[in-house]
Design a protein around this motif. Structure first.
Motif, PDB file in Angstrom:
ATOM      1  N   ILE A   1     -15.898 -16.070  24.435  1.00 30.57           N
ATOM      2  CA  ILE A   1     -14.994 -16.408  23.326  1.00 30.57           C
ATOM      3  C   ILE A   1     -15.167 -17.864  22.925  1.00 30.57           C
ATOM      4  N   GLU A   2     -15.311 -18.759  23.910  1.00 33.91           N
ATOM      5  CA  GLU A   2     -15.478 -20.184  23.616  1.00 33.91           C
ATOM      6  C   GLU A   2     -16.766 -20.441  22.826  1.00 33.91           C
ATOM      7  N   HIS A   3     -17.851 -19.804  23.243  1.00 36.55           N
ATOM      8  CA  HIS A   3     -19.119 -19.980  22.535  1.00 36.55           C
ATOM      9  C   HIS A   3     -19.032 -19.453  21.102  1.00 36.55           C
ATOM     10  N   ILE A   4     -18.436 -18.306  20.935  1.00 39.88           N
ATOM     11  CA  ILE A   4     -18.344 -17.693  19.608  1.00 39.88           C
ATOM     12  C   ILE A   4     -17.480 -18.528  18.675  1.00 39.88           C
ATOM     13  N   GLU A   5     -16.430 -19.129  19.216  1.00 39.66           N
ATOM     14  CA  GLU A   5     -15.553 -19.959  18.392  1.00 39.66           C
ATOM     15  C   GLU A   5     -16.214 -21.270  17.984  1.00 39.66           C
ATOM     16  N   ASN A   6     -17.083 -21.805  18.833  1.00 34.22           N
ATOM     17  CA  ASN A   6     -17.621 -23.148  18.601  1.00 34.22           C
ATOM     18  C   ASN A   6     -19.066 -23.194  18.124  1.00 34.22           C
ATOM     19  N   GLU A   7     -19.780 -22.077  18.163  1.00 29.30           N
ATOM     20  CA  GLU A   7     -21.177 -22.072  17.765  1.00 29.30           C
ATOM     21  C   GLU A   7     -21.457 -20.918  16.802  1.00 29.30           C
ATOM     22  N   HIS A   8     -22.611 -21.004  16.158  1.00 31.32           N
ATOM     23  CA  HIS A   8     -23.024 -19.929  15.241  1.00 31.32           C
ATOM     24  C   HIS A   8     -23.977 -18.965  15.942  1.00 31.32           C
ATOM     25  N   PHE A   9     -23.680 -17.684  15.848  1.00 35.72           N
ATOM     26  CA  PHE A   9     -24.563 -16.642  16.380  1.00 35.72           C
ATOM     27  C   PHE A   9     -24.743 -15.564  15.322  1.00 35.72           C
ATOM     28  N   ASP A  10     -25.950 -15.009  15.278  1.00 34.03           N
ATOM     29  CA  ASP A  10     -26.247 -13.937  14.338  1.00 34.03           C
ATOM     30  C   ASP A  10     -25.965 -12.561  14.928  1.00 34.03           C
ATOM     31  N   LEU A  11     -25.832 -12.493  16.252  1.00 33.30           N
ATOM     32  CA  LEU A  11     -25.624 -11.205  16.916  1.00 33.30           C
ATOM     33  C   LEU A  11     -25.096 -11.445  18.325  1.00 33.30           C
ATOM     34  N   VAL A  12     -24.287 -10.498  18.810  1.00 33.82           N
ATOM     35  CA  VAL A  12     -23.802 -10.531  20.190  1.00 33.82           C
ATOM     36  C   VAL A  12     -24.235  -9.247  20.886  1.00 33.82           C
ATOM     37  N   LEU A  13     -24.914  -9.383  22.026  1.00 35.53           N
ATOM     38  CA  LEU A  13     -25.220  -8.251  22.899  1.00 35.53           C
ATOM     39  C   LEU A  13     -24.169  -8.245  23.997  1.00 35.53           C
ATOM     40  N   MET A  14     -23.328  -7.235  24.019  1.00 33.63           N
ATOM     41  CA  MET A  14     -22.121  -7.242  24.839  1.00 33.63           C
ATOM     42  C   MET A  14     -22.151  -6.153  25.914  1.00 33.63           C
ATOM     43  N   ASP A  15     -22.163  -6.580  27.176  1.00 32.48           N
ATOM     44  CA  ASP A  15     -21.996  -5.632  28.274  1.00 32.48           C
ATOM     45  C   ASP A  15     -20.539  -5.178  28.287  1.00 32.48           C
ATOM     46  N   ILE A  16     -20.315  -3.887  28.400  1.00 34.67           N
ATOM     47  CA  ILE A  16     -18.940  -3.389  28.363  1.00 34.67           C
ATOM     48  C   ILE A  16     -18.206  -3.689  29.661  1.00 34.67           C
ATOM     49  N   MET A  17     -18.828  -3.411  30.809  1.00 35.30           N
ATOM     50  CA  MET A  17     -18.179  -3.600  32.093  1.00 35.30           C
ATOM     51  C   MET A  17     -18.428  -5.018  32.617  1.00 35.30           C
ATOM     52  N   LEU A  18     -17.416  -5.877  32.489  1.00 37.64           N
ATOM     53  CA  LEU A  18     -17.525  -7.265  32.936  1.00 37.64           C
ATOM     54  C   LEU A  18     -16.508  -7.542  34.028  1.00 37.64           C
ATOM     55  N   ASN A  19     -16.842  -8.453  34.920  1.00 35.86           N
ATOM     56  CA  ASN A  19     -15.871  -8.889  35.910  1.00 35.86           C
ATOM     57  C   ASN A  19     -14.823  -9.766  35.230  1.00 35.86           C
ATOM     58  N   GLY A  20     -13.583  -9.567  35.577  1.00 40.21           N
ATOM     59  CA  GLY A  20     -12.533 -10.385  34.982  1.00 40.21           C
ATOM     60  C   GLY A  20     -11.481  -9.550  34.298  1.00 40.21           C
ATOM     61  N   PRO A  21     -10.501 -10.216  33.681  1.00 44.75           N
ATOM     62  CA  PRO A  21      -9.363  -9.510  33.075  1.00 44.75           C
ATOM     63  C   PRO A  21      -9.713  -8.726  31.814  1.00 44.75           C
ATOM     64  N   MET A  22     -10.806  -9.089  31.125  1.00 42.90           N
ATOM     65  CA  MET A  22     -11.176  -8.411  29.876  1.00 42.90           C
ATOM     66  C   MET A  22     -12.559  -7.789  29.983  1.00 42.90           C
ATOM     67  N   ASP A  23     -12.710  -6.614  29.388  1.00 42.71           N
ATOM     68  CA  ASP A  23     -14.052  -6.030  29.332  1.00 42.71           C
ATOM     69  C   ASP A  23     -14.691  -6.359  27.978  1.00 42.71           C
ATOM     70  N   GLY A  24     -15.918  -5.895  27.777  1.00 45.92           N
ATOM     71  CA  GLY A  24     -16.648  -6.231  26.566  1.00 45.92           C
ATOM     72  C   GLY A  24     -16.005  -5.713  25.298  1.00 45.92           C
ATOM     73  N   ILE A  25     -15.372  -4.554  25.365  1.00 47.07           N
ATOM     74  CA  ILE A  25     -14.728  -3.984  24.179  1.00 47.07           C
ATOM     75  C   ILE A  25     -13.553  -4.847  23.734  1.00 47.07           C
ATOM     76  N   GLU A  26     -12.801  -5.368  24.695  1.00 47.27           N
ATOM     77  CA  GLU A  26     -11.677  -6.246  24.357  1.00 47.27           C
ATOM     78  C   GLU A  26     -12.170  -7.552  23.730  1.00 47.27           C
ATOM     79  N   ILE A  27     -13.278  -8.076  24.252  1.00 49.11           N
ATOM     80  CA  ILE A  27     -13.855  -9.294  23.658  1.00 49.11           C
ATOM     81  C   ILE A  27     -14.309  -9.013  22.231  1.00 49.11           C
TER      82      ILE A  27
END
Length: 370
Positions: free
Chosen positions: A57-83
């Motif tokens: 989230i920090e990178h997306i808010e502060n930098e420009h990206f043309d695409l995000v490759l998102m793993d769904i199952m992530l360690n932590g309180p949020m998974d990829g779908i929530e992000i």
């Protein structure tokens, strides 16, 4: 303790060329993330990876990206779908999901975020490349369509305003005349009674009424077709009419519009269609100028001069802006400018965009085209 951001991130590739696409890989398995980034580098992309939701989230808010490759199952309180849900609310960035799971429930949750792709692990480099290319291309097409629709809607809005202004001008001008007459009477009364405060108010009423009358006059003048026939016309007058039509928008947005009229002869054209050409290109320049973050120094210039080309004389019109670089590539191919190109072609002229000078150019022959 959470590691520092720089320790959680690796950058693969360089961004020396402005057309290099930047991709953010959100993957908590470091080996897989490095492998994906290396593959993307081989295909000419600039890739950055992060391993948790907060960093993503920090990178997306502060930098420009043309695409995000998102793993769904992530360690932590949020998974990829929530992000991805959070991204969708704030940014227009395409997302491709990476997952080892393809159960119906996960797919249904992912669908709600309108992803641009879904890669099941393990996948090969070719599948990755095709998915990335298609997602970026689809995203660009959608941005182009939104841009075209926005510009067409704005042009239609102006046409409607001009039409309404023409229809109600009589009803507006009559009460305005009465208001101006009453303001004059109040001014005389203020002088007789030595009431300067009343006189100032009357002068303000007159000033604002005259301003309204001028706006209506400009709109009506622009909406009226000068002629649907071909004739020899004064391009300087057409340019000044178009600038007057846009004056209130320039004033509101702090745009300085200068006109440089050279000593040129009359041009054989359809005046109303040339007005439309100027309106479209000045509109485009206005959009570019408004991309400047600062409101001071916004400027466009419309210049007119006679040139020799191919053994014959032409009029060259330049519309220069000092806006930021247009973020949507291939703007000259957009439908919003196809009508403009067609009109110029009908007039046996040429039209092109020069990004080095941040200018639109078009030419019109002086003599009657064969």
């Amino acid at each position: 303790m959470k590691p520092a951001l720089k320790n959680m991130t690796a950058v693969v590739g360089t961004d020396k060329e402005t057309d290099v696409k930047r991709i953010l890989v959100v993957e908590d398995e470091r080996i897989i993330a490095i492998n994906i980034c290396s593959t993307l580098k081989q295909y000419g992309y600039n890739a950055t990876y992060v391993s948790d939701a907060n960093d993503a989230i920090e990178h997306i808010e502060n930098e420009h990206f043309d695409l995000v490759l998102m793993d769904i199952m992530l360690n932590g309180p949020m998974d990829g779908i929530e992000i991805a849900t959070i991204i969708k609310k704030t940014k227009e960035i395409p997302v491709i999901y990476l997952t080892a799971y393809s159960d119906e429930a996960t797919i249904n949750r992912a669908k709600a975020t309108e992803p641009f792709g879904y890669l099941i692990k393990p996948f090969n480099s070719r599948d990755l490349y095709i998915s990335v290319e298609m997602a970026i291309y689809k995203s660009q097409v959608q941005k182009h369509i939104r841009n075209v629709e926005s510009r067409l809607a704005e042009n239609q809005k102006w046409e409607t305003i001009a039409l309404v202004a023409s229809g109600i001008s009589h009803e507006v001008n009559n009460p305005l005349t009465s208001i101006l007459n009453l303001a004059d009477l109040i001014t005389l009364e203020a002088k007789k009674t030595s009431n300067p405060s009343l006189g100032e108010k009357a002068a303000k009423i007159a000033e604002e009424s005259e301003r309204i009358a001028k706006i209506i006059k400009n709109l009506v003048s622009y909406s009226q077709s000068t002629s649907s026939q071909w004739n020899y016309s004064n391009l300087g007058s057409i340019i000044n009419d178009t600038r007057s039509f846009l004056h209130q928008y320039f004033l509101k947005e702090g745009i300085q519009c200068e006109v440089e009229l050279g000593d040129v002869p009359l041009v054989y054209c359809q005046p109303q269609k040339i007005k439309q050409v100027l309106l479209n290109l000045m509109q485009d320049a206005r959009v570019r100028v408004n991309t400047r973050e600062d409101t001071i120094g916004r400027k466009m210039t419309v210049a007119l001069k006679q040139v020799e080309e191919g053994g014959s004389s032409h009029i060259l019109i330049q519309i220069k802006d000092n806006g930021a670089e247009d973020l949507v590539k291939g703007i000259s191919q957009m439908n919003s400018l196809e009508v403009t190109k067609t009109i110029i072609t009908e007039h046996k002229g040429k039209m092109y965009r020069d990004e080095n000078s941040s200018s639109w150019f078009f030419t019109l022959p002086i003599i009657k085209p064969l």
